[in-house]
Write a protein that holds these residues in place. Structure first.
Motif, PDB file in Angstrom:
ATOM      1  N   UNK A 126      26.553  29.546  13.582  1.00 45.21           N
ATOM      2  CA  UNK A 126      26.200  30.216  12.337  1.00 45.21           C
ATOM      3  C   UNK A 126      27.395  30.911  11.714  1.00 45.21           C
ATOM      4  N   UNK A 127      28.467  31.033  12.477  1.00 49.77           N
ATOM      5  CA  UNK A 127      29.684  31.636  11.959  1.00 49.77           C
ATOM      6  C   UNK A 127      30.782  31.576  13.005  1.00 49.77           C
ATOM      7  N   UNK A 128      32.030  31.673  12.552  1.00 50.05           N
ATOM      8  CA  UNK A 128      33.175  31.605  13.458  1.00 50.05           C
ATOM      9  C   UNK A 128      34.131  32.764  13.167  1.00 50.05           C
ATOM     10  N   UNK A 129      34.534  33.448  14.236  1.00 51.38           N
ATOM     11  CA  UNK A 129      35.638  34.405  14.186  1.00 51.38           C
ATOM     12  C   UNK A 129      36.837  33.708  14.813  1.00 51.38           C
ATOM     13  N   UNK A 130      38.000  33.747  14.146  1.00 52.07           N
ATOM     14  CA  UNK A 130      39.132  33.020  14.712  1.00 52.07           C
ATOM     15  C   UNK A 130      40.450  33.724  14.421  1.00 52.07           C
ATOM     16  N   UNK A 131      41.439  33.415  15.247  1.00 47.84           N
ATOM     17  CA  UNK A 131      42.790  33.940  15.085  1.00 47.84           C
ATOM     18  C   UNK A 131      43.684  32.777  14.655  1.00 47.84           C
ATOM     19  N   UNK A 132      44.068  32.721  13.373  1.00 46.58           N
ATOM     20  CA  UNK A 132      44.787  31.553  12.841  1.00 46.58           C
ATOM     21  C   UNK A 132      46.277  31.546  13.204  1.00 46.58           C
ATOM     22  N   UNK A 133      46.557  31.251  14.464  1.00 44.10           N
ATOM     23  CA  UNK A 133      47.942  31.232  14.937  1.00 44.10           C
ATOM     24  C   UNK A 133      48.745  30.149  14.220  1.00 44.10           C
ATOM     25  N   UNK A 134      48.133  28.989  14.014  1.00 43.92           N
ATOM     26  CA  UNK A 134      48.800  27.868  13.343  1.00 43.92           C
ATOM     27  C   UNK A 134      48.205  27.729  11.946  1.00 43.92           C
ATOM     28  N   UNK A 135      48.974  28.130  10.940  1.00 41.75           N
ATOM     29  CA  UNK A 135      48.440  28.299   9.592  1.00 41.75           C
ATOM     30  C   UNK A 135      47.931  27.000   8.958  1.00 41.75           C
ATOM     31  N   UNK A 136      48.701  25.919   9.055  1.00 43.12           N
ATOM     32  CA  UNK A 136      48.302  24.674   8.395  1.00 43.12           C
ATOM     33  C   UNK A 136      47.011  24.119   8.982  1.00 43.12           C
ATOM     34  N   UNK A 137      46.913  24.139  10.308  1.00 40.77           N
ATOM     35  CA  UNK A 137      45.694  23.656  10.961  1.00 40.77           C
ATOM     36  C   UNK A 137      44.522  24.566  10.605  1.00 40.77           C
ATOM     37  N   UNK A 138      44.787  25.870  10.580  1.00 34.40           N
ATOM     38  CA  UNK A 138      43.737  26.837  10.252  1.00 34.40           C
ATOM     39  C   UNK A 138      43.229  26.625   8.829  1.00 34.40           C
TER      40      UNK A 138
END
Length: 358
Positions: A126-138
């Motif tokens: 229902x939702x995702x919390x994430x740490x976008x270490x790799x910007x392009x993939x994120x």
């Protein structure tokens, strides 16, 4: 005051139907943006909280949320700190039939990050919390989530643009600028400063880059007129011998080095090398309250740590996403934590604060 707020009360105050309020609270159907904002402002002002607990007890369906977080290993001990907050949030939301699934990835491997994100999307949370270490993939996956109507929240590293709901974490550039100011206050007029990025596999993450930019910007400001020389160095944290030899070379080539700024949580590695080569006269500034850093802070080899509150950020991020998805409370796009300066003399206060997440 003290009267229970009903959907009917919100509707009357907003001048709309109860059906419109219900659609706003549960993010269903089309509602004019201006009307939606008006309703949510009234919800916040009145402190309305739906009886979600009763609803969850009546439902056997569990809501699934996913957190994508770097693995907390010996090279990246920092990630134990937000994990504390995520675990607390999972425990608090358990009674509401919410399940928080944590997927770890290697912060030095773009393939690991991509795989973890693919698995998260495939599970249809229902939702995702994430740490976008790799910007392009994120960014690419954020667009996928938008198409699939999966809300995203950034934790600890902000993702530029409007593909996510918002961000909980530090002002990385601001903390780097603060490090520059503190170093300036401590050092004499003519000094050189090592600006160290210590990473694994030379992966300079966005928040480390922004800290470096903030540090440099302080000394590049037009009003700054002291004779300070910055020496940027990027090193792999896996080899303590290389770090030691690099420091010895830097001191030999630049005998006026008076300070070292470490942009990551790895200041303890520099402190160990300084201790081994007998250089306790260098001002050492680092980040984050991991145990090894605190030990060297207490010994006086690390002079100060710049910290924010990752455990608190993580807790609020997970609960904030849950509240948003269930129409309990609207989200601010930018949710910045305080930037604190921890010294030997006040470290125990901040250690104790880590137990007070809410």
């Amino acid at each position: 005051m003290g009267k229970k707020i009903r959907i009917k009360d919100i509707a009357q105050k907003a001048g709309v139907s109860t059906g419109t309020v219900d659609r706003v609270l549960h993010n269903r159907g089309e509602v004019n943006a201006k009307t939606r904002k008006k309703v949510l402002d009234i919800v916040d002002a009145l402190g309305y909280v739906p009886n979600l607990f009763a609803k969850s007890l009546a439902s056997k369906t569990k809501s699934q949320f996913t957190v994508l977080l770097p693995i907390a290993d010996s090279d990246h001990a920092y990630w134990h700190l937000p994990l504390e907050g995520i675990s607390r949030a999972a425990e608090d939301l358990k009674d509401y039939n919410a399940v928080i699934n944590i997927k770890h990835f290697d912060p030095a491997s773009s393939d690991s990050f991509k795989t973890a994100f693919d698995e998260a999307i495939a599970s249809q949370p229902e939702g995702i919390v994430f740490t976008p270490v790799f910007e392009k993939i994120a960014q690419a996956n954020a667009l996928r989530c938008r198409e699939l109507n999966i809300p995203l929240l950034c934790l600890e590293i902000n993702l530029e643009g409007d593909t996510t709901l918002g961000y909980f974490g530090q002002d990385a550039k601001g903390s780097g600028c603060l490090a520059g100011k503190l170093m300036d206050l401590i050092l004499p007029e003519k000094s050189s400063i090592l600006l160290l990025n210590l990473t694994r596999k030379m992966t300079i993450t966005p928040h480390l880059r922004r800290r470096s930019e903030g540090f440099i910007s302080y000394f590049d400001a037009p009003a700054f007129n002291k004779d300070i020389h910055l020496i940027p160095i990027n090193l792999d944290i896996r080899d303590q011998i290389v770090l030691r030899e690099s420091l010895l070379d830097a001191f030999a080539n630049n005998p006026d080095i008076k300070g070292i700024y470490v942009t990551s949580s790895q200041a303890h590695r520099v402190a160990l090398s300084l201790q081994n080569i007998g250089r306790k006269d260098v001002v050492l500034i680092g980040h984050d309250m991991i145990t090894k850093n605190l030990n060297f802070l207490e010994e006086g080899i690390i002079d100060l740590l710049i910290v924010h509150r990752p455990h608190e950020n993580a807790y609020n991020c997970v609960v904030g996403l849950f509240n948003h998805v269930n129409g309990i409370k609207s989200l601010e796009r930018s949710n910045l934590s305080s930037i604190d300066v921890v010294l030997k003399e006040n470290m125990n206060y901040y250690i104790n604060k880590r137990t007070q997440i809410k």
